[in-house]
Structure formats: C-alpha cells, structure tokens
Design a protein around this motif. Structure first.
Motif, short mmCIF file in Angstrom:
data_model
loop_
_atom_site.label_atom_id
_atom_site.label_comp_id
_atom_site.label_asym_id
_atom_site.label_seq_id
_atom_site.Cartn_x
_atom_site.Cartn_y
_atom_site.Cartn_z
N LYS A 23 22.39 -16.18 -52.46
CA LYS A 23 23.63 -15.93 -51.74
C LYS A 23 24.66 -15.33 -52.68
N TRP A 24 24.66 -15.86 -53.89
CA TRP A 24 25.65 -15.40 -54.86
C TRP A 24 25.46 -13.92 -55.20
N THR A 25 24.19 -13.55 -55.46
CA THR A 25 23.94 -12.15 -55.79
C THR A 25 24.23 -11.25 -54.60
N ASP A 26 23.92 -11.73 -53.39
CA ASP A 26 24.20 -10.92 -52.20
C ASP A 26 25.70 -10.65 -52.07
N GLU A 27 26.48 -11.70 -52.31
CA GLU A 27 27.93 -11.57 -52.18
C GLU A 27 28.51 -10.54 -53.15
N ASN A 28 27.98 -10.57 -54.38
CA ASN A 28 28.57 -9.72 -55.41
C ASN A 28 27.69 -8.51 -55.75
N ASN A 29 26.88 -8.15 -54.77
CA ASN A 29 25.90 -7.09 -54.98
C ASN A 29 26.48 -5.84 -55.62
N ASN A 30 27.53 -5.32 -55.01
CA ASN A 30 28.10 -4.05 -55.47
C ASN A 30 28.58 -4.12 -56.91
N LEU A 31 29.28 -5.20 -57.21
CA LEU A 31 29.85 -5.31 -58.55
C LEU A 31 28.76 -5.44 -59.61
N ILE A 32 27.73 -6.22 -59.28
CA ILE A 32 26.64 -6.38 -60.24
C ILE A 32 25.96 -5.04 -60.48
N ASN A 33 25.70 -4.32 -59.40
CA ASN A 33 25.06 -3.02 -59.55
C ASN A 33 25.91 -2.07 -60.37
N SER A 34 27.21 -2.05 -60.09
CA SER A 34 28.03 -1.06 -60.80
C SER A 34 28.13 -1.40 -62.28
N SER A 35 28.18 -2.70 -62.62
CA SER A 35 28.25 -2.99 -64.06
C SER A 35 26.91 -2.71 -64.73
N LEU A 36 25.82 -2.82 -63.97
CA LEU A 36 24.52 -2.44 -64.54
C LEU A 36 24.46 -0.95 -64.79
N ILE A 37 24.97 -0.18 -63.81
CA ILE A 37 24.97 1.28 -63.96
C ILE A 37 25.80 1.68 -65.17
N LEU A 38 26.96 1.02 -65.30
CA LEU A 38 27.83 1.31 -66.44
C LEU A 38 27.10 1.06 -67.75
N SER A 39 26.35 -0.07 -67.80
CA SER A 39 25.69 -0.36 -69.07
C SER A 39 24.55 0.60 -69.36
N VAL A 40 23.88 1.06 -68.32
CA VAL A 40 22.84 2.07 -68.53
C VAL A 40 23.47 3.35 -69.06
N PHE A 41 24.61 3.70 -68.49
CA PHE A 41 25.34 4.87 -68.94
C PHE A 41 25.71 4.74 -70.42
#
Lengths: 133, 631
Positions: free
Chosen positions: B427-445
């Motif tokens: 539930k927690w990851t679902d709620e914060n899905n967007n933010l988790i994804n964007s910080s992952l993208i940032l770190s890949v960048f």
C-alpha cells in the motif's frame, strides 16, 4: 526478557567482533625514531615514522619544511615536502610517510595526532623524556 | 589577590556542596543551590577580571593569556585549557542544577539533588584538591609560570609577560564559541542521568514519569551538542586551511558518541511513553549518555591519546576514571533495584509498525556509537597489548559508519507516516508510486551523467525521496492536522539530515584538488574559471603578523592569508580564500610564499554549502520544543 537480553548481547558481541576485525585491517602502523634507526630498510622502501616535533627545530627552505622529531631517545631529521597542516606545531605528535636516506627522513605526507590541549614549551601536559619506554 | 580569593571561594563552594549532599531540609536545598550558583558565577567573573587585568601572578593567566592578546580571545582563554575549562564546566553544572531544581525536581524525594550534588562535588573537588585555575605562581619559567600552589595567601611571583593562548585558538572568533557550546551539551547530559537514577530510586518513579523528565532534560544538551559539533566542523573547514571538516579524530569522536546515544534516546523515549516498552533499554541509554561524556573528557584530557604511557603523567585521568567507576556503580545499583519494574516492559509486537521502526533506529544509532567508540579506543588497547603504536585510518569509519547512517536515512522515509500496527509495504509503495519512480529516474540520470559509485546513487535516491516526501507531507498535512510539535520537530530534523546527506555525498565523491605554482600578477584557471593573483600585503597587528594574498575571479576578490603569531614559536597558520556557490566551493590556501612566487593549493569542494544548510535546519528544528520546557 532473558531471550531478548541474549539477543542484545550477541548483537553487541557481533558488532565488536566485526569492527575489531575491520579496525585491524585499517590500522596504520608506524615506527618510532629509535626503531627506525635500528631496523634495516632500503632507501626506496616507504615507511611510516611517528614521533614528537622537537622545539625550535622547525625551519623552511624553499618549499620544504625541515624539522626534527624524537621519541625521547633518538632524533631524526625530517625533510618534508607536502602540505603542512595548521595543527602542526612543536612538541606535537606527528606521523610521517616517506623514505629514510642516510638517517634523514624524506616525507611527503603528514598526519597530526591532534589534541585540543595546548602542550606548553616546558612540557606541561606530557614530558618527552618520560615518554620513552 | 585574585588567586587567594578564587581558591577560598572554591573551598566554600565545595563545602556548601558537601552540606547540600547531607542536607535533609527542603528549605535549605534551594538556598544552597542558589548560593552555589552565585559562587560559580562569581568565580567565572573573577578569572575573567584576572585575565583582563593581566594578573600574571595567577599561574593559569600567565600560561594561557598575554598582554597583547585581543579582548575576545582574552575572554575565551578562560576555557582555552584544562584547568580553566573545568571552571566553565562547573558553572554550567550549577546552572543546570538550578534549572533542574526549578523545573524537574522530584517532589517526593531528595535523592536526585543528592546525586546531582555528588557529581558537582566530584568536579569542584578537582579544582580544590588537584589543580585550580586560580593556583598562584611560585616559580617563573622563561615565559609564563612553571610551578604553582593551590593554597591561598602564599608569596607569589609575577611574570612580566604572559605566554598567550594557543595560536590555533586565537585565529578565529568561532573558536571562542565552539567549546562552550560543546560544554553545555556535555554537562547537560547530567540532567537526564540524575532524573532517571533519582526517580527510579524512589518507588514513585516507577511509572513512566522518569522517562518523561529524562526526555525533556535531553533537549537542551542535544541542541547544544548539535550546534557545538556543527560549529567545530565549520571552524575546521572555514578557518583551518586543510579543506576538510571532519577527520574522525578521537577529539571529534568523543563528542559524536554522546550525540548518537542521545539521538537514540530521544527516539526510544517516545516509544516507551506511548507503548510502555523498552524500559530497561532507555535506562541504559541514559546512563551511557552521561558516562560517555565523562569518558570523552577522560580521553581528551588525560594524555592517553598521545600515548598510553603518558597517561601516568597527569592526575586528571585517574581522577576521571575513578569518577566513571563511581557513577557507573550508582547507575548499576539503582538499576538492579528496579529489575522487577523493568521486567514489566511490554514486548514489541509489531516489528513493521511504529515500535519496530523505532527499535531499528535505536539498533543502528547505538551500533554507530559502538563502532566509533571501538575505533577510538582500539589504538590504546593495541598499544597496551602489543606495545606498538598504531592509528586507525579513516577508511575504518567510512566502511562501517557510512552504511549505518545510510540505513538510518532510509528508515527516516518511513517515519513520515507510521501506523501502530504493521506497515503494509504494498500500500505504501502504491501511494508514493510517482515520487519513488521519479527519484529512481533522477538517480539513474546521475549515474549516467556523473559516472559514479553506487553509494552516491543510493544516497542521492534516498535523500531526494525523503526530501520530496517530507515536502509533500508539509503541503498536505501541516495546516489540516492539529499541530503536533513533537511530530513536526522530527520531520524538520529529518529534512535537514536529508539535505545534509546530499551535501556530504557530493562532497565525498566529487571533490578534487590540485597545486599551482604562480607569481604575483599572474592568473591561473581552475574548473573553467580564471583566477587572478595580486601581490601579497603584509599587516602587523599587536599579536600577530598577517601576510594576505588577494585573489580574484571575475566578480569578487578574496584573501587567503598566513598568520604568524608573535610570542610563540609556532609555524604559520593559513586561512583559506573561499569562493562559494550553492553547489561548490573553490577553496584556495597558500602552501608557501617566496618573494613574489607562491605555491597554492586549490580545491574544488562540492556540497559544503548544502551541508551547512542541512545542519542548520536540523539544529533549529529543536527550538520550538524548548518552549515545552516550561510545562
């Protein structure tokens, strides 16, 4: 209660064990001045040398800082080419990295064993003579 | 004169404390605590007066101050060395005793004040029996004083010129503020100790009353310890020209250990209050907090750092060791009296709920403290066992403490919203899905752009996620929720730590340096900027000579300087020129000057400003909590 206690003790034991192992792998050994003069080292072998900076021995020559260190028994002259830390001063314990050549030590890296206690010139906080074993 | 007055009043203070320890009447307790506070303030002022009047018949003044010392540093000389700093220590201790009496006194028993007075007797006793800052000089050295007496009304000799404080200490005003901040933090740890032991001794304390008081009394010392450590790092970086801020030096470590323990306690006290668990653990933490401050003083003041063999020279070491034993004994005896109370401590049911996360927090903070402790004493133990001198490389700390702090940073993410019952991760990851994804993208960048280690990437990802989630939380809940000071304090502190982590990881992974040889009126380029070097300027002040070297980039001119102190044969102290932007500092120090040619060390230090911002946010997050003090 007892079970938890044992788990905590085991955990602490594990941390102590692990950090002791890692600590002993990250130690920097160094020779005292007396040891350095006794052992045989070739001119090119790099060693670490520790001791106390002798009073009134610091001088500058070009980019080099020249001073003498002692362990209370034997003195060695140091020719140092590197960045001198601000904490560096007389009577202070230093560890130098370099090579020994004709009883002169050529160093290019210095580690200061710093202490926020000012060691006065008459050796109030410690006495270099007493230091030797 | 000053010497005799000071010594006599130290004696009076000592006897009053002994009376306070045996006193049974409530009415006298308050009077005695008050008089003691006045005497300590008087003693502090007296030594300051002596410093400003240049009364060199007092041995301490002759050895740590000089006629030419500027006023600010004369003032600060009081805590410039061991004997004087104990005077400041005692002043803080009596201030805290008064504060404690006024706000937190146990109403049913006097034992807490008794323990407090015992601790004070211990420290005042040192100035009475061993070495007093007011000791009169009876034998002169070449400069300053070589032999002194701790008895009043003796024939004293006066040296004509003082030796002056350590040049390092009079190089920058920060050095005048940083030690007292640390002292307040150190000494303040006495309060939770007294609160816990004093209350648990009497039956009345066996509710959670003791932990509430212990928690409240930890706020002030925690705040000052944080500020003190920050200022120390800032001083080290901005003033000492070595380009770093933290060296894992024993002196720094021993201020970090109580900080880690106190931080752990501030967290676990909460869980005891709400769920009546971890009772025994909290008691142990409070004890260790206090004992670690005495241990810290022991390590830095006894001479063991220079060599285990130097330990026997000073008597403060033995004295402090004895104190540590005595206070540990009190702590253990009172603890063992309460075994049945501690065994009422509830078990932790929800390992992925609120209590579970607080336990993880404690495990990692405590482990970090333990690791730093082992690193600090390892060389001492090694020397005792093998008679061989070693030091520990900083890689030891990088390898162990780094990951521990990184895990803690990860745990902070969950602190934003923790259910009492177990957390539903899905539930927690679902709620914060967007933010988790964007910080992952940032770190890949970042990984692609900076081409750097996974540590950097992981740290950046976690801290960015934490920062973003905290801001989202602010935006959504700050107004709607009934303002819960304790919760928001924590959130702001965590935000500061996340920003700090970004700064420190940038600094550790991206910084580099080089050496430049250059003449006056020439320019060099570094990091796509050109820097112009002017001619050096010499300046002569009463206490020192300064050689300043102006360096300018396109917009500003800064000075890097060498300070050569008169009266002391030390080598020069160099101060850096710092060209600061948000992301990085260009940090220039002079290594060596010869006529018109200079050898400069030029560093590109990333993330420093971000670090200071983070630490600043974390420090001030605690201010609103102090208001609750009055309750």
């Amino acid at each position: 209660m007892k079970k938890n206690f044992i788990i905590v003790l085991l955990g602490i034991g594990l941390i102590i064990y692990a950090s002791t192992i890692i600590a002993s792998r990250n130690t920097i050994y160094y020779y005292t001045t007396s040891e350095t003069l006794e052992i045989n080292i070739s001119d090119s072998e790099r060693i670490k040398l520790g001791g106390f900076v002798v009073e009134d021995s610091i001088s500058k020559d070009g980019g080099f800082t020249i001073f003498t260190i002692t362990d209370g028994n034997k003195d060695i002259e140091i020719i140092f080419d590197g960045f001198v830390p601000d904490l560096f001063q007389e009577n202070m314990g230093v560890i130098l990295d370099g090579t020994l050549n004709d009883d002169t030590f050529y160093a290019d890296d210095m580690l200061v064993k710093h202490d926020n206690e000012y060691v006065s010139s008459d050796g109030e906080t410690y006495n270099v003579e007493n230091y030797s074993e | 004169m000053i010497s005799s007055i000071g010594i006599v009043f130290s004696w009076i203070s000592f006897s009053l404390l002994v009376i306070l320890f045996f006193n049974k009447k409530k009415y006298y307790t308050e009077i005695l605590v008050r008089i003691n506070l006045f005497i300590q303030i008087f003693l502090f002022c007296l030594l300051e007066v002596g410093l400003f009047l240049n009364d060199f018949s007092v041995s301490y003044i002759a050895n740590y101050s000089a006629k030419s010392t500027p006023p600010l540093y004369k003032f600060a000389s009081l805590w410039g060395s061991l004997d004087g700093s104990i005077l400041l220590w005692n002043l803080c201790l009596s201030l805290f005793m008064y504060l404690y009496l006024k706000l937190y006194k146990n109403t049913s028993s006097d034992l807490d004040i008794k323990i407090f007075s015992l601790i004070m007797i211990f420290f005042v006793g040192y100035t009475v029996f061993s070495s007093s800052p007011f000791a009169g000089c009876i034998e002169l050295a070449a400069i300053g004083c070589s032999n002194s007496t701790i008895l009043p009304f003796q024939e004293l000799v006066t040296s004509s010129i003082g030796r002056g404080p350590n040049p390092l200490l009079q190089n920058h005003p920060l050095m005048a503020i940083h030690p007292p901040m640390l002292y307040v933090g150190y000494v303040g740890m006495t309060m939770p100790f007294v609160a816990a032991t004093g209350r648990l001794y009497s039956k009345q304390g066996r509710s959670n009353d003791w932990v509430e008081v212990a928690e409240k009394t930890t706020y002030i010392p925690w705040l000052f310890l944080t500020i003190g450590i920050t200022l120390g790092a800032a001083w080290s970086y901005e003033v000492l020209g070595w380009g770093g801020y933290w060296a894992w030096d024993p002196v720094e470590n021993v201020s970090f250990i109580p900080w880690l323990l106190a931080t752990a306690f501030l967290h676990s006290a909460k869980i005891q209050k709400s769920q009546n668990t971890l009772l025994n653990w909290n008691y142990i933490l409070v004890g260790l907090m206090f004992l670690s401050t005495i241990f810290g003083t022991f390590i830095t003041r006894s001479g063991v750092l220079i060599s285990v063999h130097a330990f026997s020279n000073g008597n403060i070491g033995t004295y402090l060791l004895f104190g540590m034993l005595l206070f540990s004994l009190i702590f253990i005896v009172i603890g063992s009296k309460n075994i049945d109370y501690f065994s009422k401590s509830k078990k932790i049911d929800n390992w992925f709920g609120k209590s579970g996360f607080f336990v993880y927090n404690n495990i990692f903070l405590f482990s970090a403290a333990l690791v730093v402790f082992i690193g600090t004493i390892f060389p001492l133990i090694y020397e005792t066992l093998y008679d061989r001198q070693i030091t520990i490389g900083r890689s030891y700390y990088d390898v162990i403490v780094g990951p521990l702090l990184l895990i803690l940073l990860g745990l902070m993410i969950f602190s934003i919203k923790l259910p009492i019952k177990n957390l539903n991760f899905k539930k927690w990851t679902d709620e914060n899905n967007n933010l988790i994804n964007s910080s992952l993208i940032l770190s890949v960048f970042i990984l692609l752009y900076l081409n750097n280690s996974y540590v950097l990437v992981v740290t950046v990802a976690i801290s960015v996620l934490l920062i973003v989630l905290t801001f989202k939380n602010f935006y959504k809940n700050f107004r709607g929720q009934k303002t819960n000071i304790s919760y928001w304090t924590g959130q702001i502190a965590h935000l500061g730590i996340a920003i700090f982590s970004l700064g420190i990881i940038l600094n550790v992974s991206q910084s580099y340096s080089t050496e430049k040889e250059i003449n006056s009126f020439e320019e060099f380029s570094f990091n796509n900027q050109t820097y112009f070097v002017y001619d050096s300027i010499e300046e002569s002040l009463p206490e020192k000579n300064v050689i300043k070297l102006p360096i300018s980039n396109q917009s500003t001119t800064k000075f890097t300087s060498l300070n050569i102190f008169k009266n002391s044969s030390q080598q020069a102290i160099s101060s850096p020129a710092v060209f600061r932007t948000f992301l990085n500092d260009i940090y220039i120090t002079v290594k060596f000057i010869d006529e018109n040619s200079y050898k400069l060390i030029v560093r590109n230090n990333y993330g420093i400003f971000i670090m200071w911002i983070g630490l600043f946010i974390s420090s001030i997050s605690f201010l609103p909590r102090l208001k609750k003090y009055e309750k």
